[in-house]
Design a protein around this motif. Structure first.
Motif, PDB file in Angstrom:
ATOM      1  N   THR A  55     171.816  45.451  43.320  1.00 28.07           N
ATOM      2  CA  THR A  55     170.566  46.199  43.399  1.00 28.07           C
ATOM      3  C   THR A  55     169.406  45.225  43.492  1.00 28.07           C
ATOM      4  O   THR A  55     169.403  44.183  42.834  1.00 28.07           O
ATOM      5  N   GLN A  56     168.423  45.544  44.322  1.00 27.89           N
ATOM      6  CA  GLN A  56     167.249  44.690  44.418  1.00 27.89           C
ATOM      7  C   GLN A  56     166.624  44.519  43.030  1.00 27.89           C
ATOM      8  O   GLN A  56     166.411  45.507  42.318  1.00 27.89           O
ATOM      9  N   PRO A  57     166.364  43.272  42.607  1.00 25.63           N
ATOM     10  CA  PRO A  57     165.839  43.039  41.259  1.00 25.63           C
ATOM     11  C   PRO A  57     164.538  43.794  41.007  1.00 25.63           C
ATOM     12  O   PRO A  57     163.681  43.911  41.890  1.00 25.63           O
ATOM     13  N   LEU A  58     164.410  44.309  39.780  1.00 26.17           N
ATOM     14  CA  LEU A  58     163.191  44.998  39.384  1.00 26.17           C
ATOM     15  C   LEU A  58     162.167  44.030  38.803  1.00 26.17           C
ATOM     16  O   LEU A  58     160.964  44.270  38.869  1.00 26.17           O
ATOM     17  N   THR A  59     162.646  42.914  38.208  1.00 30.91           N
ATOM     18  CA  THR A  59     161.759  41.924  37.605  1.00 30.91           C
ATOM     19  C   THR A  59     162.234  40.531  37.989  1.00 30.91           C
ATOM     20  O   THR A  59     163.367  40.341  38.450  1.00 30.91           O
ATOM     21  N   ALA A  60     161.380  39.534  37.742  1.00 31.71           N
ATOM     22  CA  ALA A  60     161.728  38.150  38.059  1.00 31.71           C
ATOM     23  C   ALA A  60     162.927  37.675  37.242  1.00 31.71           C
ATOM     24  O   ALA A  60     163.666  36.770  37.666  1.00 31.71           O
ATOM     25  N   ALA A  61     163.147  38.277  36.082  1.00 38.95           N
ATOM     26  CA  ALA A  61     164.270  37.868  35.234  1.00 38.95           C
ATOM     27  C   ALA A  61     165.616  38.215  35.855  1.00 38.95           C
ATOM     28  O   ALA A  61     166.650  37.684  35.438  1.00 38.95           O
ATOM     29  N   ASP A  62     165.609  39.101  36.850  1.00 35.78           N
ATOM     30  CA  ASP A  62     166.870  39.552  37.461  1.00 35.78           C
ATOM     31  C   ASP A  62     167.143  38.890  38.807  1.00 35.78           C
ATOM     32  O   ASP A  62     168.102  39.259  39.487  1.00 35.78           O
ATOM     33  N   THR A  63     166.314  37.933  39.209  1.00 32.25           N
ATOM     34  CA  THR A  63     166.433  37.409  40.574  1.00 32.25           C
ATOM     35  C   THR A  63     167.619  36.472  40.764  1.00 32.25           C
ATOM     36  O   THR A  63     168.121  36.326  41.873  1.00 32.25           O
ATOM     37  N   LEU A  64     168.055  35.792  39.697  1.00 31.45           N
ATOM     38  CA  LEU A  64     169.189  34.867  39.820  1.00 31.45           C
ATOM     39  C   LEU A  64     170.475  35.599  39.469  1.00 31.45           C
ATOM     40  O   LEU A  64     170.657  36.081  38.352  1.00 31.45           O
ATOM     41  N   GLN A  65     171.371  35.697  40.437  1.00 32.05           N
ATOM     42  CA  GLN A  65     172.652  36.362  40.236  1.00 32.05           C
ATOM     43  C   GLN A  65     173.780  35.390  40.583  1.00 32.05           C
ATOM     44  O   GLN A  65     173.590  34.454  41.361  1.00 32.05           O
ATOM     45  N   ARG A  66     174.946  35.649  40.009  1.00 33.42           N
ATOM     46  CA  ARG A  66     176.075  34.741  40.208  1.00 33.42           C
ATOM     47  C   ARG A  66     177.292  35.514  40.695  1.00 33.42           C
ATOM     48  O   ARG A  66     177.619  36.587  40.164  1.00 33.42           O
ATOM     49  N   VAL A  67     177.949  34.961  41.701  1.00 34.81           N
ATOM     50  CA  VAL A  67     179.194  35.514  42.230  1.00 34.81           C
ATOM     51  C   VAL A  67     180.333  34.604  41.770  1.00 34.81           C
ATOM     52  O   VAL A  67     180.324  33.397  42.046  1.00 34.81           O
ATOM     53  N   GLY A 169     178.392  48.674  45.088  1.00 31.53           N
ATOM     54  CA  GLY A 169     179.671  48.016  45.300  1.00 31.53           C
ATOM     55  C   GLY A 169     180.773  48.859  44.697  1.00 31.53           C
ATOM     56  O   GLY A 169     180.923  50.035  45.018  1.00 31.53           O
ATOM     57  N   THR A 170     181.521  48.278  43.785  1.00 35.40           N
ATOM     58  CA  THR A 170     182.574  49.033  43.099  1.00 35.40           C
ATOM     59  C   THR A 170     182.158  49.449  41.691  1.00 35.40           C
ATOM     60  O   THR A 170     182.957  50.047  40.966  1.00 35.40           O
ATOM     61  N   ASN A 171     180.924  49.119  41.294  1.00 37.62           N
ATOM     62  CA  ASN A 171     180.439  49.470  39.963  1.00 37.62           C
ATOM     63  C   ASN A 171     179.616  50.750  40.008  1.00 37.62           C
ATOM     64  O   ASN A 171     178.899  51.011  40.986  1.00 37.62           O
ATOM     65  N   VAL A 172     179.699  51.546  38.957  1.00 37.67           N
ATOM     66  CA  VAL A 172     178.908  52.761  38.842  1.00 37.67           C
ATOM     67  C   VAL A 172     177.910  52.586  37.701  1.00 37.67           C
ATOM     68  O   VAL A 172     178.290  52.280  36.568  1.00 37.67           O
ATOM     69  N   ASN A 173     176.623  52.754  38.021  1.00 33.48           N
ATOM     70  CA  ASN A 173     175.564  52.656  37.024  1.00 33.48           C
ATOM     71  C   ASN A 173     175.091  54.061  36.666  1.00 33.48           C
ATOM     72  O   ASN A 173     174.693  54.835  37.545  1.00 33.48           O
ATOM     73  N   VAL A 174     175.138  54.388  35.392  1.00 34.75           N
ATOM     74  CA  VAL A 174     174.686  55.691  34.905  1.00 34.75           C
ATOM     75  C   VAL A 174     173.414  55.486  34.095  1.00 34.75           C
ATOM     76  O   VAL A 174     173.383  54.676  33.160  1.00 34.75           O
ATOM     77  N   HIS A 175     172.362  56.220  34.468  1.00 33.62           N
ATOM     78  CA  HIS A 175     171.087  56.132  33.755  1.00 33.62           C
ATOM     79  C   HIS A 175     170.682  57.538  33.326  1.00 33.62           C
ATOM     80  O   HIS A 175     170.613  58.440  34.161  1.00 33.62           O
ATOM     81  N   THR A 176     170.414  57.729  32.050  1.00 31.29           N
ATOM     82  CA  THR A 176     169.971  59.039  31.588  1.00 31.29           C
ATOM     83  C   THR A 176     168.467  59.225  31.780  1.00 31.29           C
ATOM     84  O   THR A 176     167.978  60.355  31.777  1.00 31.29           O
ATOM     85  N   ASP A 177     167.733  58.115  31.931  1.00 31.10           N
ATOM     86  CA  ASP A 177     166.299  58.201  32.234  1.00 31.10           C
ATOM     87  C   ASP A 177     165.992  57.192  33.335  1.00 31.10           C
ATOM     88  O   ASP A 177     165.614  56.049  33.071  1.00 31.10           O
ATOM     89  N   ALA A 178     166.166  57.631  34.578  1.00 30.58           N
ATOM     90  CA  ALA A 178     165.987  56.734  35.722  1.00 30.58           C
ATOM     91  C   ALA A 178     164.525  56.328  35.884  1.00 30.58           C
ATOM     92  O   ALA A 178     164.234  55.205  36.297  1.00 30.58           O
ATOM     93  N   TYR A 179     163.607  57.234  35.579  1.00 31.46           N
ATOM     94  CA  TYR A 179     162.196  56.900  35.758  1.00 31.46           C
ATOM     95  C   TYR A 179     161.764  55.814  34.776  1.00 31.46           C
ATOM     96  O   TYR A 179     161.042  54.877  35.146  1.00 31.46           O
ATOM     97  N   ALA A 180     162.214  55.907  33.532  1.00 30.02           N
ATOM     98  CA  ALA A 180     161.851  54.891  32.540  1.00 30.02           C
ATOM     99  C   ALA A 180     162.442  53.532  32.886  1.00 30.02           C
ATOM    100  O   ALA A 180     161.883  52.496  32.518  1.00 30.02           O
ATOM    101  N   LEU A 181     163.552  53.530  33.605  1.00 32.75           N
ATOM    102  CA  LEU A 181     164.169  52.267  34.004  1.00 32.75           C
ATOM    103  C   LEU A 181     163.246  51.470  34.917  1.00 32.75           C
ATOM    104  O   LEU A 181     163.106  50.250  34.772  1.00 32.75           O
ATOM    105  N   VAL A 182     162.610  52.140  35.868  1.00 31.39           N
ATOM    106  CA  VAL A 182     161.760  51.438  36.834  1.00 31.39           C
ATOM    107  C   VAL A 182     160.282  51.480  36.463  1.00 31.39           C
ATOM    108  O   VAL A 182     159.490  50.688  36.969  1.00 31.39           O
ATOM    109  N   HIS A 183     159.906  52.397  35.580  1.00 35.39           N
ATOM    110  CA  HIS A 183     158.518  52.494  35.107  1.00 35.39           C
ATOM    111  C   HIS A 183     158.539  52.606  33.577  1.00 35.39           C
ATOM    112  O   HIS A 183     158.310  53.690  33.020  1.00 35.39           O
ATOM    113  N   PRO A 184     158.787  51.492  32.881  1.00 37.00           N
ATOM    114  CA  PRO A 184     158.965  51.550  31.416  1.00 37.00           C
ATOM    115  C   PRO A 184     157.783  52.149  30.670  1.00 37.00           C
ATOM    116  O   PRO A 184     157.965  52.734  29.602  1.00 37.00           O
ATOM    117  N   ASN A 185     156.589  52.008  31.212  1.00 32.83           N
ATOM    118  CA  ASN A 185     155.399  52.517  30.528  1.00 32.83           C
ATOM    119  C   ASN A 185     154.742  53.651  31.298  1.00 32.83           C
ATOM    120  O   ASN A 185     153.544  53.902  31.147  1.00 32.83           O
TER     121      ASN A 185
END
Length: 567
Positions: A55-67, A169-185
């Motif tokens: 998933t496209q990173p939401l914050t700078a903390a998520d930009t580095l990923q490892r395969v 991919g092959t992972n399933v992400n479940v979010h009970t509050d999708a809006y709070a995930l991308v707009h915490p405040n």
């Protein structure tokens, strides 16, 4: 004598060589081999090849990923004997980059915040013991958050939340509050939402550039609609709320039913919204719904069901026991929601003057409740007839078929099927009893054009029923887990969208158990049977153990040109 000894020597030499072959050991059970190469996150086969998605990173903390790569070897368990060479090609800041990494067992990738990026990778794994190499080509790609996912409206009235189930991919992400995930405040703009709708279309911007427009509509209880970009949940402000539900002296329509037919790929899709108060609005292709023309229109009605033919909208007026119709033509083209909004519908709403005296008295729709309208437009849309399902006070259900009385072209070159062509009846009617038809939720009744058989689907307690309106056969295609009832269901799409793959065969299902909810999905074959090859688990909570509340509505969202199902 020499002539004799030379050939004899040659024979002995050849014989010696032949015998030597038996002295070599050609078995490979003592030679190390790379049996398999797998990745974490897991790669899956997509249209453009083997792909690992992030998933496209939401914050700078998520930009580095490892395969990570996992190599299964026949004789060795560690990676010490292996050399890794990652040859990569990608675009960075608009410049094509090629580089090589030699990290052992993993590859780091930098993914920019909120932007699409892709790496094309060739991985060489070299075995120092054998001197042999294994090659694997794959892609690393990003996708917008919530792309091709299921939104879940859950909770209690006045405290609703928007959840999401997304396969990356092959992972399933479940979010009970999708809006709070991308707009915490950002608060909770879905607290008073009653129903969800999605529309993907192409519109012109500034009359020059054709762009995709994806819209998740959150209808509010007794208030204006809210419109969001579904892939990121940024709210569209401006005047979108006015385009969706126009104001009138009676206020905004409290949405109860939504209908749609047609093909969004060529702007021939049409929509209606029926309110709980019996009013309705219609639209073509865009979000811009309109009331019928005031001039020359019937204005005393309470609509409860509607259908859309190739020429017009047809509605049942429960207040006056009659069918109404209005021409569906709109002339604004694909210039956008604002232009569509100002091009108000100029066609009057008229009485279709259907004569019910031709039916036996017991079959007359007079005094019965119109529940659902549809049209069997899969094969020959322009010649198909509208059908309506009714019920009486004894919970007996009926099917009515409206047969057009006019056809051909009028003197002006227009269609002769429109409501303005004659003062006579627009339709004749046939009626029949629907034996064994037993929905526990009358709002769950739906028709799906993806199947050649005339199937209607509905909820009956913990079961979902497939009902054949031609012969009355009914089949249970889904039964909820013990303790659950089916709360709602929605086919992924009910249109013929270009590049839509097999979207319409997926049925998303909301389940309720007490104050908690869950979501699952089944897939049907082209014949309408359950496709056993597709198995979606029941999702009831997120990774933190936060559970869904009661499921009120569900909505699958996808790109305009949909290629391969990802969930």
């Amino acid at each position: 004598m020499k002539k004799i000894l030379f050939p004899l020597g040659l024979v002995l030499l050849l014989a010696s060589c032949y015998e030597d072959k038996g002295n070599y050991d050609y078995t490979f059970d003592k030679v190390n081999a790379i049996d398999s190469v797998k990745f974490t996150p897991e790669a899956e086969q997509q249209l453009n090849g083997l792909t690992i998605e992030f998933t496209q990173p939401l914050t700078a903390a998520d930009t580095l990923q490892r395969v990570f790569v996992n190599c299964k070897q026949s004789l060795v368990s560690s990676l010490e004997n292996l050399d890794f060479t990652w040859i990569r090609s990608y675009t960075k800041n608009g410049v094509k980059v090629k580089d090589t990494l030699t990290t052992k067992g993993y590859m780091d990738v930098v993914l920019p915040v909120g932007k699409a990026t892709a790496y094309n990778v060739m991985l060489e794994i070299h075995d120092q013991i054998t001197g042999l190499s294994n090659y694997t080509q794959f892609n690393v790609a990003t996708r917008p958050i919530f792309k091709n996912s299921i939104f879940v409206l859950h909770g209690m009235s006045g405290n609703m939340h928007l959840g999401n189930i997304e396969k990356v991919g092959t992972n399933v992400n479940v979010h009970t509050d999708a809006y709070a995930l991308v707009h915490p405040n950002g608060g909770n703009p879905f607290a008073n939402t009653s129903k969800l709708m999605y529309q993907a279309t192409m519109t012109f911007v500034n009359y020059t550039q054709l762009v995709e427009s994806d819209n998740l509509i959150a209808f509010q209880n007794g208030a204006e609609a809210k419109v969001f970009k579904p892939f990121g949940l940024d709210q569209k402000l401006d005047n979108y709320r006015n385009y969706v539900l126009p104001y009138s002296s009676q206020g905004v329509i409290p949405v109860e039913k939504i209908g749609m037919v047609g093909d969004p790929s060529n702007q021939s899709d049409y929509y209606y919204i029926i309110g709980k108060d019996g009013r309705f609005v219609t639209a073509r292709a865009m979000l811009s719904f309109k009331f019928p023309s005031q001039e020359g229109s019937e204005n005393n009605y309470r609509v409860t069901a509607g259908a859309i033919t190739s020429e017009e909208f047809v509605f049942w007026d429960g207040k006056n026991n009659r069918f109404l119709h209005v021409n569906r033509d709109d002339s604004y083209g694909i210039w956008g929601e604002q232009e569509a909004y100002y091009a108000q519908l100029s066609n009057p709403l008229l009485d279709a003057q259907v004569d019910f005296s031709t039916l036996p008295e017991a079959l007359s729709p007079v005094g019965k409740t119109g529940l659902y309208g549809f049209i069997q437009y899969r094969e020959n849309y322009s010649n198909e007839h509208p059908f309506f399902i009714f019920k009486d006070t004894q919970n007996q259900y009926y099917l009515y078929e409206l047969i057009p009385t006019r056809s051909g072209k009028d003197d002006n070159g227009g269609s002769g099927d429109g409501p303005n062509d004659s003062d006579g009846p627009a339709y004749t009617v046939k009626g029949q009893v629907l034996e064994g038809f037993s929905p526990s939720d009358i709002n769950s009744i739906c028709y799906n054009t993806w199947f050649p058989t005339n199937y209607v689907f509905y909820i009956d307690g913990a079961n979902i029923i497939r009902y054949n309106i031609s012969n009355g056969d009914k089949v249970i295609i889904y039964t909820a887990p013990v303790g659950y009832d089916v709360a709602c269901m929605k086919f992924r799409e009910n249109n013929t969208l270009l590049y839509s793959a097999d979207l319409g065969r997926y049925l998303t299902i909301g389940l309720n158990q007490g104050s908690k909810g869950a979501v699952t999905e089944i897939k049907l074959t082209t014949g309408g049977d359950v496709d056993e090859s597709y198995q979606m688990p029941v999702y009831s909570q997120d990774k933190d153990g936060q559970a869904f509340g009661n499921i009120a509505d569900i909505q699958f969202v996808h790109e305009y040109s949909y290629q391969v199902p990802n969930l």
